[in-house]
Design a protein around this motif. Structure first.
Motif: not given
Length: 176
Positions: A19-29
């Protein structure tokens, strides 16, 4: 997984759209925390209803495992606001699952005796057996056009395979 050289493994179905960018970084955190096993995203069907917001065992048609908040509208806050914060769940779906490669290897990876269904739940339960948490995060949102590429397990050979995998899962995890 055997040839991947990174610190993390992302399992992502071919029918996923962010849906939007940054989703993978949020999961990685979340995945980089030492007490965390697998991390899963909030997944929606094309009609904006919830497909995945965590998995619990003993739920569903065969009482093997099922998705919480299934088919609720995207805007729904969930029971006691549970769709508004990252939290420990029994398991997360392999349609979008992030895990440290070292943990994947430590538990022996996905069990290929579950050829299609429940391999993700089995994997997450083995992580939990190590004392790790499996985390659902509503802050990574994606569409999952579930089974669009392979179809559903409703009849014929697919249903027969699914029923065998359910029986195998229920036998393995009957204590839990």
């Amino acid at each position: 997984a055997e040839v991947a050289t990174g610190k993390y493994l992302l399992f992502l179905n071919d029918d996923i759209e962010a849906l939007e960018s940054g989703w993978l970084q949020k999961m990685k955190a979340l995945a980089e925390k030492p007490h965390v096993g697998a991390v899963g995203a909030k997944l929606y069907y094309a009609d904006n209803t919830i497909q995945h917001a965590g998995i619990v065992i003993g739920l569903g048609a065969h009482h093997a495992a099922g998705h919480t908040h299934h088919l609720l509208p995207k805007e729904n806050l969930g029971y006691m606001g549970r769709l508004c914060y990252a939290q420990d769940v029994t398991a997360v779906t392999g349609a979008c699952l992030l895990v440290r490669k070292s943990l994947y290897e430590q538990v022996g990876g996905l069990d290929e005796s579950f050829t299609v269904a429940l391999n993700d739940v089995d994997f997450c339960l083995r992580l939990r057996a190590l004392g790790l948490l499996n985390i659902f995060t509503p802050f990574a949102e994606l569409y999952h056009y579930e089974s669009k590429s392979r179809g559903l397990d409703k009849d014929g050979a697919s249903a027969e395979r699914y029923n065998k995998e359910v029986a195998h899962f229920r036998e393995r995890w009957k204590k839990e």
